[in-house]
Design a protein around this motif. Structure first.
Motif, mmCIF file in Angstrom:
data_model
loop_
_atom_site.group_PDB
_atom_site.id
_atom_site.type_symbol
_atom_site.label_atom_id
_atom_site.label_comp_id
_atom_site.label_asym_id
_atom_site.label_seq_id
_atom_site.Cartn_x
_atom_site.Cartn_y
_atom_site.Cartn_z
ATOM 1 N N GLY A 45 0.787 -1.224 0.000
ATOM 2 C CA GLY A 45 0.000 0.000 0.000
ATOM 3 C C GLY A 45 0.817 1.271 0.000
ATOM 4 O O GLY A 45 0.284 2.362 -0.215
ATOM 5 N N THR A 125 0.771 3.365 11.018
ATOM 6 C CA THR A 125 0.033 2.195 10.551
ATOM 7 C C THR A 125 0.406 1.813 9.126
ATOM 8 O O THR A 125 0.079 0.712 8.678
ATOM 9 C CB THR A 125 -1.489 2.437 10.605
ATOM 10 N N GLN A 127 -0.965 2.956 6.594
ATOM 11 C CA GLN A 127 -2.234 2.870 5.879
ATOM 12 C C GLN A 127 -2.795 4.270 5.681
ATOM 13 O O GLN A 127 -2.577 5.161 6.513
ATOM 14 C CB GLN A 127 -3.241 2.026 6.664
ATOM 15 N N TYR A 150 -1.666 9.795 3.165
ATOM 16 C CA TYR A 150 -1.142 8.578 2.557
ATOM 17 C C TYR A 150 0.341 8.414 2.909
ATOM 18 O O TYR A 150 1.119 9.358 2.736
ATOM 19 C CB TYR A 150 -1.289 8.634 1.031
ATOM 20 N N GLU A 194 -7.719 0.272 4.145
ATOM 21 C CA GLU A 194 -6.792 -0.840 3.950
ATOM 22 C C GLU A 194 -5.881 -0.607 2.758
ATOM 23 O O GLU A 194 -4.739 -1.067 2.736
ATOM 24 C CB GLU A 194 -7.572 -2.143 3.782
ATOM 25 N N THR A 195 -6.357 0.083 1.768
ATOM 26 C CA THR A 195 -5.566 0.407 0.575
ATOM 27 C C THR A 195 -5.876 1.858 0.194
ATOM 28 O O THR A 195 -6.839 2.451 0.698
ATOM 29 C CB THR A 195 -5.932 -0.503 -0.607
#
Length: 200
Positions: A45, A125, A127, A150, A194-195
Motif C-alpha cells: 500500500g 500504521t 495505511q 497517505y 486498507e488500501t
C-alpha cells in the motif's frame, strides 16, 4: 508507545476523534487522488514518490496538496512532520506559508493537533487515513474540512502525502481569522483505509 501518545494527544486536541467505518468524501478530489495512488501503490500500500507523475493529477488537487517529511528520533519514532509542499489554497486559508517549517509550529492549535494526529496515524500504521471535520459558526453555517493522508517514501525516507479540502466558509477567507479564534469543531470522524482506494 505511539498509541498511548495518540490517545493522550487526542484528549487535548479539538475536535474529539471518532472512528467511522463507512465515512466517505464529499469532495471529489479525494476520490481522484486515491484512484491515482492505488494505481501506483506497492503491494503493502505504500507509494514511492518517484512513481508519482504530477502532470497526471487532476488540476484541482494541487491547491490542496501537502507533502510532509517525517522527522524521526534516534529510535525511529516520528516526532514531527516538515512541510515540503503546501498548496496555495491552504496557504490562503491558514494565512501562513509553512513550506520548510515543522508542523509543530503551525499557529492554529486545533488544526495543528488534528493534522498531527492523523499524520502520525498514517505514518505508524502505513495505511491511508481519511477524516471529516465540521466547525460551526454562530449564524448556523459551517466550515467542513476533509483530509486524506497517505504513507509515501521519498529517497528511501518516510513521508506523508496529504490532501486537505475545505468548503467555502460563510465569510471570506481574509476575514476568517480576524476573530480571536477559529470556531472549534466538536468532533472529527476518521477512517483508516486498507488500501489507497477502498471507499466501498
Amino acid at each position: 508507545m505511539y498509541n498511548q501518545a495518540f490517545v493522550q494527544s487526542s484528549v487535548r486536541a479539538a475536535p474529539r476523534l471518532a472512528p467511522s467505518a463507512d465515512l466517505i468524501p464529499t469532495h471529489q478530489e479525494h476520490y481522484w487522488l486515491s484512484e491515482y495512488l492505488a494505481g501506483i501503490a506497492l503491494e503493502d500500500g505504500t507509494v514511492d514518490w518517484r512513481a508519482i507523475r504530477p502532470e497526471e493529477f487532476h488540476p484541482s488537487i494541487f491547491p490542496h496538496l501537502v507533502l510532509f517529511d517525517v522527522v524521526e528520533d534516534d529510535d525511529g519514532n516520528a516526532v514531527d512532520f516538515v512541510y515540503r509542499v503546501m498548496g496555495d489554497r491552504l496557504i490562503e486559508f491558514a494565512k501562513v506559508n509553512m513550506t520548510g517549517k515543522p508542523l509543530s509550529k503551525f499557529p492554529i492549535p486545533n488544526i495543528r493537533d488534528s493534522v498531527m494526529n492523523l499524520a502520525h496515524r498514517a505514518h505508524e500504521t502505513r495505511q491511508p487515513v481519511f477524516s471529516n471535520t465540521r466547525s460551526s459558526f454562530d449564524y448556523e453555517k459551517s466550515l467542513m474540512t476533509e483530509r486524506s493522508f497517505y504513507p509515501v517514501t521519498r529517497n528511501g525516507r518516510p513521508c506523508v502525502l496529504a490532501l486537505i479540502t475545505v468548503t467555502k466558509p460563510p465569510i471570506p477567507f481574509a476575514d476568517l481569522f480576524s476573530a480571536a479564534t477559529l470556531p472549534p469543531a466538536e468532533i472529527e470522524h476518521f477512517r483508516v483505509l486498507e488500501t489507497p482506494h477502498a471507499w466501498v
